[in-house]
Write a protein that holds these residues in place. Structure first.
Motif, short mmCIF file in Angstrom:
data_model
loop_
_atom_site.label_atom_id
_atom_site.label_comp_id
_atom_site.label_asym_id
_atom_site.label_seq_id
_atom_site.Cartn_x
_atom_site.Cartn_y
_atom_site.Cartn_z
N THR A 1 36.78 33.34 34.15
CA THR A 1 36.75 34.78 33.96
C THR A 1 35.30 35.25 34.06
O THR A 1 34.36 34.45 33.90
CB THR A 1 37.32 35.18 32.59
N LYS A 2 35.12 36.53 34.30
CA LYS A 2 33.77 37.06 34.46
C LYS A 2 33.03 37.18 33.13
O LYS A 2 31.87 37.60 33.11
CB LYS A 2 33.82 38.40 35.20
N SER B 1 38.20 29.19 29.51
CA SER B 1 39.34 30.08 29.71
C SER B 1 40.53 29.32 30.28
O SER B 1 41.67 29.52 29.86
CB SER B 1 38.96 31.23 30.66
N ALA C 1 45.74 32.61 35.69
CA ALA C 1 44.88 31.43 35.82
C ALA C 1 45.68 30.23 36.30
O ALA C 1 45.27 29.51 37.22
CB ALA C 1 44.22 31.12 34.48
N SER D 1 37.23 35.85 38.23
CA SER D 1 38.06 37.04 38.11
C SER D 1 37.89 37.74 36.77
O SER D 1 37.52 37.11 35.76
CB SER D 1 39.53 36.64 38.30
N GLN D 2 38.19 39.03 36.77
CA GLN D 2 38.21 39.78 35.51
C GLN D 2 39.50 39.54 34.72
O GLN D 2 39.59 39.86 33.55
CB GLN D 2 38.07 41.27 35.78
N HIS D 3 40.52 38.96 35.38
CA HIS D 3 41.80 38.73 34.72
C HIS D 3 41.68 37.60 33.70
O HIS D 3 41.17 36.53 34.01
CB HIS D 3 42.88 38.38 35.74
N THR D 4 42.19 37.83 32.52
CA THR D 4 42.15 36.82 31.46
C THR D 4 43.54 36.27 31.12
O THR D 4 43.66 35.44 30.23
CB THR D 4 41.54 37.42 30.18
N TYR E 1 39.08 28.07 37.73
CA TYR E 1 39.36 29.48 37.42
C TYR E 1 38.45 29.86 36.27
O TYR E 1 38.50 29.27 35.19
CB TYR E 1 40.82 29.68 37.02
#
Length: 224
Positions: A106-107, A131, A93, A85-88, A104
């Motif tokens: 991140t991209k 992450s 997460a 996901s782009q979500h940080t 999980y």
């Protein structure tokens, strides 16, 4: 699950991301077969995607709407899911992990983490990327103790070392300091109602919270 048998299906509406993951999988040794479902969730349930060992899931196929419901449906059906996901945000997460995602990422995290995560997921094992490691440390869930980075570091080192002496040497601290950190961790688990009086209980807590994986423990010599 033998590595050479691994197949994965990626659900992502960004063609560049899918193409990048396709290249990483093809170049891995041994290669991983990747099925590109685009943004078509139906392709995860039908056709070749239905037989894939691992689902790589973009949490946000609809803009600004993380699809936790679809993640839950995948996990509840027995699929082995990696959220990519782009979500940080740590809260997102941790929610994905709580729903049953095996990893999980991140991209921002590339093949050095995604490929091992795919292999771990194919074996039914969790993978903790940097992450998610940060999210675990920062997690404020009342059911999880707030461990410091150093406490987590000592705990993990203890689990994968043959003795506390080796932990002390590796981290450049004394054995007494190792004992102190472990004692602090035990107290913190007890304070959230998850007592870990024995080492096996502490290992179980760490596995539950994603601080270490079964794969790491299986490669570890007997500890003292």
């Amino acid at each position: 699950m033998a590595d050479e048998m691994i197949t994965a299906v990626i659900v992502d509406d960004h063609t560049a991301i899918s193409a990048g993951v396709q290249s990483w999988c093809a170049q891995s040794v041994p290669p991983i077969t990747l099925i590109d479902a685009g943004d078509r969730l139906t392709d995860v349930w039908t056709g070749p995607g239905a037989l894939a060992d691992v689902v790589i899931f973009d949490l946000e196929l609809v803009p600004r709407r993380p699809d936790f419901g679809e993640l839950r449906r995948l996990v509840d059906s027995g699929r082995r899911v990696i959220v990519y996901s782009q979500h940080t945000e740590d809260t997102i997460a941790m929610k994905c992990v709580d729903l049953g995602a095996l990893a999980y990422l991140t991209k921002r995290e590339g093949p050095e983490h995604l490929v091992p995560a795919i292999r771990a997921a194919a074996r039914g094992e969790a993978y903790t990327a940097p992450s998610l490691s940060g999210a675990l440390v920062a997690d404020d869930d009342p059911g999880r103790p707030r461990l410091s980075q150093r406490e987590t570091e000592v705990l993990r080192a203890w689990f994968v070392s043959a003795s506390k002496d080796l932990v002390a040497a590796k981290l450049n601290i004394t054995v007494k300091t190792v004992d102190t950190y472990i004692a602090r961790v035990r107290v913190k688990y007890a304070n959230v109602g998850r007592a870990a009086r024995t080492k096996s209980e502490l290992v179980t807590r760490a596995l539950d919270d994603g601080l270490i994986t079964l794969a790491e423990l299986n490669e570890t010599p007997p500890v003292t």
